[in-house]
Design a protein around this motif. Structure first.
Motif: not given
Length: 99
Positions: A22-35, A60-66, A78-85
């Protein structure tokens, strides 16, 4: 960026060893917004994996993937710091959007 590079090395080592880790990718892009970028379209048709999640986050520079399974409905924020796949029936990416 340094944390992401360490993550890539760890993922490569686990893949080479043939073990699932298991790989945790939490906090990779803290403080950024998904683009929402054109780069997200390049992931269509690829099978959902941890490696793909890291590459989508990078693009996407997102903090989280859903991950959203086929037939599942979710609300985009809108404006969430995640990318929805959104995935298709074969567990392949059909779309990737911020929110």
């Amino acid at each position: 960026m340094r944390k992401f590079l360490i993550l890539c090395v760890l993922c490569g080592s686990a893949a080479a060893a043939g073990t699932k880790q298991p790989v945790s990718i939490d906090s990779v892009w803290t403080g950024t917004k998904c683009q929402q970028t054109v780069a997200l379209d390049s992931f269509k048709g690829q099978v959902a994996t941890t490696d793909l999640a890291a590459r989508i986050m990078m693009a996407s520079r997102a903090h989280d993937v859903r991950w959203v399974a086929y037939g599942q409905t979710v609300k985009l924020k809108a404006g969430a710091n995640r990318v929805t796949v959104q995935l298709d029936r074969e567990n392949k990416v059909s779309s990737a959007v911020c929110g």
